[in-house]
Motif scaffolding. Sequence first.
Motif, mmCIF file in Angstrom:
data_model
loop_
_atom_site.group_PDB
_atom_site.id
_atom_site.type_symbol
_atom_site.label_atom_id
_atom_site.label_comp_id
_atom_site.label_asym_id
_atom_site.label_seq_id
_atom_site.Cartn_x
_atom_site.Cartn_y
_atom_site.Cartn_z
ATOM 1 N N UNK A 295 27.014 74.974 -2.579
ATOM 2 C CA UNK A 295 26.605 75.555 -3.855
ATOM 3 C C UNK A 295 25.391 76.467 -3.743
ATOM 4 N N UNK A 296 24.585 76.332 -2.696
ATOM 5 C CA UNK A 296 23.435 77.229 -2.540
ATOM 6 C C UNK A 296 23.868 78.684 -2.437
ATOM 7 N N UNK A 297 25.111 78.918 -2.081
ATOM 8 C CA UNK A 297 25.599 80.293 -2.000
ATOM 9 C C UNK A 297 25.784 80.912 -3.384
ATOM 10 N N UNK A 298 26.005 80.086 -4.398
ATOM 11 C CA UNK A 298 26.302 80.648 -5.714
ATOM 12 C C UNK A 298 25.262 80.305 -6.778
ATOM 13 N N UNK A 299 24.528 79.190 -6.632
ATOM 14 C CA UNK A 299 23.503 78.895 -7.630
ATOM 15 C C UNK A 299 22.442 77.968 -7.052
ATOM 16 N N UNK A 300 21.285 77.990 -7.696
ATOM 17 C CA UNK A 300 20.261 76.976 -7.473
ATOM 18 C C UNK A 300 19.419 76.863 -8.730
ATOM 19 N N UNK A 301 18.740 75.738 -8.868
ATOM 20 C CA UNK A 301 17.847 75.496 -9.992
ATOM 21 C C UNK A 301 16.434 75.593 -9.466
ATOM 22 N N UNK A 302 15.677 76.571 -9.983
ATOM 23 C CA UNK A 302 14.336 76.820 -9.471
ATOM 24 C C UNK A 302 13.466 77.402 -10.575
ATOM 25 N N UNK A 303 12.229 76.905 -10.651
ATOM 26 C CA UNK A 303 11.278 77.440 -11.626
ATOM 27 C C UNK A 303 11.720 77.294 -13.064
ATOM 28 N N UNK A 304 12.471 76.227 -13.358
ATOM 29 C CA UNK A 304 12.933 76.007 -14.717
ATOM 30 C C UNK A 304 14.074 76.904 -15.134
ATOM 31 N N UNK A 305 14.740 77.533 -14.168
ATOM 32 C CA UNK A 305 15.837 78.436 -14.475
ATOM 33 C C UNK A 305 17.042 78.122 -13.591
ATOM 34 N N UNK A 306 18.221 78.441 -14.121
ATOM 35 C CA UNK A 306 19.418 78.447 -13.309
ATOM 36 C C UNK A 306 19.559 79.848 -12.722
ATOM 37 N N UNK A 307 19.544 79.933 -11.408
ATOM 38 C CA UNK A 307 19.615 81.222 -10.730
ATOM 39 C C UNK A 307 21.007 81.354 -10.115
ATOM 40 N N UNK A 308 21.789 82.308 -10.623
ATOM 41 C CA UNK A 308 23.104 82.587 -10.062
ATOM 42 C C UNK A 308 23.000 83.774 -9.110
ATOM 43 N N UNK A 309 23.554 83.611 -7.932
ATOM 44 C CA UNK A 309 23.601 84.688 -6.947
ATOM 45 C C UNK A 309 24.907 85.446 -7.114
ATOM 46 N N UNK A 310 24.821 86.703 -7.482
ATOM 47 C CA UNK A 310 26.015 87.490 -7.755
ATOM 48 C C UNK A 310 26.962 87.518 -6.568
ATOM 49 N N UNK A 311 28.180 87.116 -6.801
ATOM 50 C CA UNK A 311 29.208 87.151 -5.756
ATOM 51 C C UNK A 311 30.329 88.094 -6.200
ATOM 52 N N UNK A 312 31.563 87.668 -6.068
ATOM 53 C CA UNK A 312 32.672 88.554 -6.403
ATOM 54 C C UNK A 312 32.902 88.595 -7.915
ATOM 55 N N UNK B 3 20.739 86.588 -11.092
ATOM 56 C CA UNK B 3 20.655 86.499 -12.552
ATOM 57 C C UNK B 3 20.009 85.162 -12.896
ATOM 58 N N UNK B 4 18.995 85.203 -13.735
ATOM 59 C CA UNK B 4 18.228 83.991 -14.077
ATOM 60 C C UNK B 4 18.476 83.621 -15.532
ATOM 61 N N UNK B 5 18.869 82.367 -15.743
ATOM 62 C CA UNK B 5 19.193 81.871 -17.075
ATOM 63 C C UNK B 5 18.171 80.819 -17.481
ATOM 64 N N UNK B 6 17.553 81.003 -18.654
ATOM 65 C CA UNK B 6 16.516 80.077 -19.120
ATOM 66 C C UNK B 6 17.098 78.759 -19.624
ATOM 67 N N UNK B 7 18.264 78.816 -20.254
ATOM 68 C CA UNK B 7 18.829 77.634 -20.901
ATOM 69 C C UNK B 7 20.286 77.910 -21.219
ATOM 70 N N UNK B 8 20.953 76.871 -21.689
ATOM 71 C CA UNK B 8 22.321 77.010 -22.199
ATOM 72 C C UNK B 8 22.462 76.031 -23.347
ATOM 73 N N UNK B 9 22.948 76.531 -24.479
ATOM 74 C CA UNK B 9 23.107 75.704 -25.678
ATOM 75 C C UNK B 9 24.582 75.628 -26.037
ATOM 76 N N UNK B 10 25.042 74.405 -26.279
ATOM 77 C CA UNK B 10 26.415 74.159 -26.743
ATOM 78 C C UNK B 10 26.290 73.355 -28.028
ATOM 79 N N UNK B 11 26.749 73.938 -29.136
ATOM 80 C CA UNK B 11 26.556 73.322 -30.449
ATOM 81 C C UNK B 11 27.908 73.107 -31.131
ATOM 82 N N UNK B 12 28.383 71.860 -31.233
ATOM 83 C CA UNK B 12 29.645 71.598 -31.935
ATOM 84 C C UNK B 12 29.527 71.946 -33.415
ATOM 85 N N UNK B 13 30.624 72.418 -33.989
ATOM 86 C CA UNK B 13 30.661 72.803 -35.397
ATOM 87 C C UNK B 13 31.898 72.199 -36.040
#
Length: 394
Positions: free
Chosen positions: A199-216, A375-385
């Motif tokens: 998974x280190x090839x595609x993502x890691x969690x660092x500095x309070x962010x989800x860091x995705x490494x751009x692949x295909x 690409x760095x993502x701060x958070x992800x929210x999923x809210x049922x409705x």
Amino acid sequence: MLWDHRRRPHAFAGIRLQEFDAKAGRLVGPQKTIYHGTDLALVEGPHLYKRGEWYYLLTAEGGTGYDHAVTLARSRDIWGPFETHPQKHILTSKDHPLAALQRAGHGDIVDTPDGKTYLVHLTGRPTTQHRRCVLGRETAIQEAYWGDDDWLYVKNGPVPSLRVEVPGTRDDTQYWAEQRYTFDAALHHDFQWLRTPDTDRIFNVAGGKLVLTGRESIGSWFEQALVARRQAHFSLDAETVIDFSPSDERQFAGLTAYYCRYNFFYLTVSGTETGKRELLLMRSEASHPHGNLEMPFDEPVQLPDQGKVKLALTIRGKELQFYYAMEGQELTQIGKVYDASIISDECGGHANHGSFTGAFIGMAASDCNGAEAKARFDCFVYRPVQHYTDRYEV
């Protein structure tokens, strides 16, 4: 389940029995096909029980689509011959297209301490007139009973009931709770990804962010940087905040409603050939043989060269709408209302039998230059409705 590559007469050739030696930890002795199933075919998923003087063989037939069924057979001898239940299929919706629970099959028998019997089984809850299961293959439970003839029957069956009285107290508080995922530690167990065990090839969690490494690209058969969770409600809100600086149009990252490589919506922060940022929406529908990639915006939406971007979507039944905002601003609707129901088992490329994962909502990053843009993502929210279109839940 025995597979016959010759297909004489079926590839699903029957249920085969062999003894397991627990002390030796291996199969021993002769093999024998003890049950060939019924004319529904595709017999699989065997469960063997001993009750009284009978051996009961519970199987699935018809595939995991709309012909799915639970078939029961029994014999006084474990080696057979096994006779089929007088109802043939003790649970199925195949002849009742308006039943709330469809694709019912692959059952298992449970006895409770108070002496009741239940059948747990797989099912799907289709939406829209096209009968599309956006939540994929789910698990349901039915009350059952043993008749005077020593056969098992499903209460009010064989069509499965949508609502069943079970022991315990219902509490769906957690089911309807907003899930706000932060990235201060390891990735939450709700998230899944595709194909890459390292998974280190595609993502890691660092500095309070989800860091995705751009692949295909998101349509690749091979390596994608895509992290998503299952859609578990018919209506929901989802959002994320992304920090991404693409160098050109071949780098893009953002928010996706995803079924498979040729069946998705993908709102991305991308670039132009001169490095200016813009919003790009990619859409593919699997009703075409290999998907049908479209960029449905009439005019590109320009973004400032720097700054975090909030990306969001809402799903209300079959209606999907995207939104975006720069940091500190209100969300702005973008694009038209799209058909959320295409992110479903029936549109996932194997509509008859082979698709049952349901839709996913998540984050992705692509770098077709091979430069591994982050690409760095701060958070992800999923809210049922809860929404009036959701006849199963409101």
